[in-house]
Each structure stands twice: as C-alpha cells, then as structure tokens.
Design a protein around this motif. Structure first.
Motif, PDB file in Angstrom:
ATOM      1  N   GLY A  59      -6.265 -23.002  65.190  1.00  0.00           N
ATOM      2  CA  GLY A  59      -5.448 -21.986  65.698  1.00  0.00           C
ATOM      3  C   GLY A  59      -6.530 -22.099  66.664  1.00  0.00           C
ATOM      4  O   GLY A  59      -7.010 -20.461  67.022  1.00  0.00           O
ATOM      5  N   ARG A  60      -7.494 -22.585  66.746  1.00  0.00           N
ATOM      6  CA  ARG A  60      -9.103 -22.226  67.656  1.00  0.00           C
ATOM      7  C   ARG A  60      -9.075 -23.446  69.165  1.00  0.00           C
ATOM      8  O   ARG A  60      -9.294 -24.256  69.092  1.00  0.00           O
ATOM      9  CB  ARG A  60     -10.567 -22.001  66.859  1.00  0.00           C
ATOM     10  CG  ARG A  60     -10.003 -21.138  65.552  1.00  0.00           C
ATOM     11  CD  ARG A  60     -11.438 -21.222  64.837  1.00  0.00           C
ATOM     12  NE  ARG A  60     -11.089 -20.246  64.433  1.00  0.00           N
ATOM     13  CZ  ARG A  60     -12.309 -20.437  63.295  1.00  0.00           C
ATOM     14  NH1 ARG A  60     -13.606 -21.190  63.129  1.00  0.00           N
ATOM     15  NH2 ARG A  60     -11.971 -19.213  62.382  1.00  0.00           N
ATOM     16  N   GLU A  61      -9.059 -22.445  70.230  1.00  0.00           N
ATOM     17  CA  GLU A  61      -9.041 -23.346  71.340  1.00  0.00           C
ATOM     18  C   GLU A  61     -11.128 -23.749  71.764  1.00  0.00           C
ATOM     19  O   GLU A  61     -11.985 -22.785  70.726  1.00  0.00           O
ATOM     20  CB  GLU A  61      -8.549 -22.730  72.757  1.00  0.00           C
ATOM     21  CG  GLU A  61      -6.997 -23.498  72.830  1.00  0.00           C
ATOM     22  CD  GLU A  61      -6.257 -22.257  73.466  1.00  0.00           C
ATOM     23  OE1 GLU A  61      -6.065 -23.390  74.441  1.00  0.00           O
ATOM     24  OE2 GLU A  61      -6.458 -20.680  74.237  1.00  0.00           O
ATOM     25  N   SER A  62     -11.362 -24.392  72.811  1.00  0.00           N
ATOM     26  CA  SER A  62     -12.799 -24.635  73.424  1.00  0.00           C
ATOM     27  C   SER A  62     -12.797 -22.642  73.749  1.00  0.00           C
ATOM     28  O   SER A  62     -12.257 -22.174  74.003  1.00  0.00           O
ATOM     29  CB  SER A  62     -12.340 -25.228  74.159  1.00  0.00           C
ATOM     30  OG  SER A  62     -14.303 -25.110  74.969  1.00  0.00           O
ATOM     31  N   PRO A  63     -14.365 -22.837  73.389  1.00  0.00           N
ATOM     32  CA  PRO A  63     -15.609 -23.741  73.152  1.00  0.00           C
ATOM     33  C   PRO A  63     -15.624 -23.775  71.623  1.00  0.00           C
ATOM     34  O   PRO A  63     -16.862 -24.632  71.214  1.00  0.00           O
ATOM     35  CB  PRO A  63     -16.395 -22.832  73.623  1.00  0.00           C
ATOM     36  CG  PRO A  63     -15.952 -21.185  73.066  1.00  0.00           C
ATOM     37  CD  PRO A  63     -14.585 -21.150  73.781  1.00  0.00           C
ATOM     38  N   ALA A  64     -15.331 -23.613  70.712  1.00  0.00           N
ATOM     39  CA  ALA A  64     -15.154 -24.039  69.557  1.00  0.00           C
ATOM     40  C   ALA A  64     -14.292 -25.213  68.804  1.00  0.00           C
ATOM     41  O   ALA A  64     -13.912 -25.635  70.022  1.00  0.00           O
ATOM     42  CB  ALA A  64     -14.097 -23.135  68.556  1.00  0.00           C
ATOM     43  N   GLY A  65     -15.581 -26.148  68.046  1.00  0.00           N
ATOM     44  CA  GLY A  65     -15.056 -27.433  67.593  1.00  0.00           C
ATOM     45  C   GLY A  65     -13.712 -27.566  67.595  1.00  0.00           C
ATOM     46  O   GLY A  65     -12.825 -27.057  67.003  1.00  0.00           O
ATOM     47  N   GLY A  66     -12.672 -29.033  67.942  1.00  0.00           N
ATOM     48  CA  GLY A  66     -11.828 -29.299  67.510  1.00  0.00           C
ATOM     49  C   GLY A  66     -11.751 -29.497  66.106  1.00  0.00           C
ATOM     50  O   GLY A  66     -12.315 -29.482  64.781  1.00  0.00           O
ATOM     51  N   GLY A  67      -9.810 -29.039  66.015  1.00  0.00           N
ATOM     52  CA  GLY A  67      -9.686 -29.766  64.084  1.00  0.00           C
ATOM     53  C   GLY A  67      -8.916 -30.975  63.789  1.00  0.00           C
ATOM     54  O   GLY A  67      -9.003 -31.799  65.086  1.00  0.00           O
ATOM     55  N   LEU A  68      -8.895 -30.879  62.220  1.00  0.00           N
ATOM     56  CA  LEU A  68      -7.915 -32.538  61.690  1.00  0.00           C
ATOM     57  C   LEU A  68      -9.836 -33.102  61.866  1.00  0.00           C
ATOM     58  O   LEU A  68      -9.456 -34.347  62.568  1.00  0.00           O
ATOM     59  CB  LEU A  68      -6.795 -32.930  62.764  1.00  0.00           C
ATOM     60  CG  LEU A  68      -6.366 -33.792  61.857  1.00  0.00           C
ATOM     61  CD1 LEU A  68      -4.902 -34.231  62.364  1.00  0.00           C
ATOM     62  CD2 LEU A  68      -7.586 -34.842  61.203  1.00  0.00           C
ATOM     63  N   ASN A  69     -10.624 -32.834  61.072  1.00  0.00           N
ATOM     64  CA  ASN A  69     -11.898 -33.369  60.763  1.00  0.00           C
ATOM     65  C   ASN A  69     -11.376 -34.450  59.691  1.00  0.00           C
ATOM     66  O   ASN A  69     -11.901 -33.395  58.817  1.00  0.00           O
ATOM     67  CB  ASN A  69     -12.759 -33.117  60.422  1.00  0.00           C
ATOM     68  CG  ASN A  69     -12.550 -31.640  62.168  1.00  0.00           C
ATOM     69  OD1 ASN A  69     -12.821 -30.489  61.664  1.00  0.00           O
ATOM     70  ND2 ASN A  69     -12.862 -32.408  63.313  1.00  0.00           N
TER      71      ASN A  69
END
Length: 209
Positions: free
Chosen positions: A101-111
């Motif tokens: 549930g976080r968009e840029s500038p946070a890094g992307g998920g499913l790591n």
C-alpha cells in the motif's frame, strides 16, 4: 502526465517430451521456503501439504488474510499454480501474490529473493524459470524479476504497489527439471547462460515516463 502501460510477451518457450509433474509430487520434497527481503532476508517455510500452499486466499490480502507479511501494508499469499499464476493443486509451478500500500517515493513491494525446494535426501533447489509475473504501480521495477532465479538470496524482485489496483502483484516460478517437462538440450544451454523464460507478462506502471 499519468500513463498506464500493459506489456504481454513471451521470451523463451520451453519444450520437452517428459511427463509434467506437480510440484507437491516431486520425490523426497519435504518443504518449500520463500525468501523475502523486508529490512533484511526473511525466510518462510511451509510443509508440502500445508494449507498455505494448497489453497489460494480469496479477496483482498490484509492483516487477517495472508500467509505471511513483509513491512506494514505488505501481505503475501503463496500457492501451487499453473504457469499463468492461476491456482492449481496439481500445478507444476509456485506462485507468490502480494499487496502493498505505498506508492513512490517509497520503494516497491513483493520483494522475492528466491523460492527453495527443500528435500529430505537431496540438495535444495531454487526456482530457475520465471513463468509469468504482474508488476503494478509507479515504484515497480519489472526488470528485477530475474533476481528471483539468480540463486542469490541477497537480491530480490521489486514488483511495485497495489494502490488503486484491482489486481495483486505476482511472481510465478518453475523448477526444471524437478517439475514440468524436461527441456531440450538447446534450451538447457540457454538456461545455463542465464536466459529467463517469461510468458504472459503483465506490467502496469502508473506515472511511468
């Protein structure tokens, strides 16, 4: 300007003559470990016949509906599947779906760093085929999907976020030659030099230049 792009493609087609084998029927397979990287490498191990792997969670992933979690607002579901990520108890692939549930500038998920098959009498085998994936949102890095099959748990995928999306993030891996048709020698050579099979790829990048 906000842009949305969908990419469907196929890079390498794997062919072979051997009978396909469901993952859970692989001889001597004891458990399956998913390596995820949220603030470090985290491992989540499930028995072959665990409820987590033999069912796909319905609806939206969240605090009360997940197989495991990453950072806050990041939740995962893992299951046996077909190559396109559809649930199949007798599937030859393993899928991991995620919501973040976080968009840029946070890094992307499913790591996802790796998926490991743990055997009772054989060495561990990591996934070596990217069958398909779904990357969404403005912090997705679709090219990172190869990190899920490089044999290195210190590298990981970045599939993006699910803010305002109706889909979930997903990566689906295969495990040749343990499960699925055995590829022809020419295909094995391609795999040995790092080629990746990607079929049914879907990428939706918002605010992507």
């Amino acid at each position: 300007m906000k842009k949305t792009r969908f990419i469907l493609g196929s890079i390498i087609a794997i062919s072979g003559s051997a009978q396909a084998l469901p993952v859970y029927q692989i001889p001597n397979l004891a458990s399956i470990t998913f390596y995820e990287t949220s603030g470090g490498v985290n491992s989540f191990t499930f028995a072959v016949n665990s409820t987590a792997l033999t069912t796909q969670l319905p609806g939206t992933l969240g605090l009360s509906n997940n197989d495991f979690g990453g950072v806050s607002t990041e939740f995962y579901d893992v299951y046996y599947s077909n190559s396109d990520g559809t649930f199949n108890l007798n599937g030859e692939y393993l899928s991991i779906e995620g919501s973040y549930g976080r968009e840029s500038p946070a890094g992307g998920g499913l790591n996802l760093a790796e998926i490991a098959l743990n055997f009772s009498s054989n060495p561990t085998q990591y996934g070596n085929i990217v069958a398909s994936f779904v990357a969404l949102g403005n912090n997705a890095i679709p090219s990172s999907v190869g990190n899920a099959i490089d044999g290195n748990i210190q590298t990981a995928t970045t599939m993006g976020n699910t803010v305002g999306q109706s889909q979930k993030l997903r990566v689906t891996l295969g495990f040749l030659p343990s499960s699925g048709p055995v590829p022809e020698p020419s295909t094995l050579l391609l795999l040995s030099i790092g080629a990746v099979e990607i079929t049914g790829v879907r990428v939706n990048l918002n605010n992507w230049g």
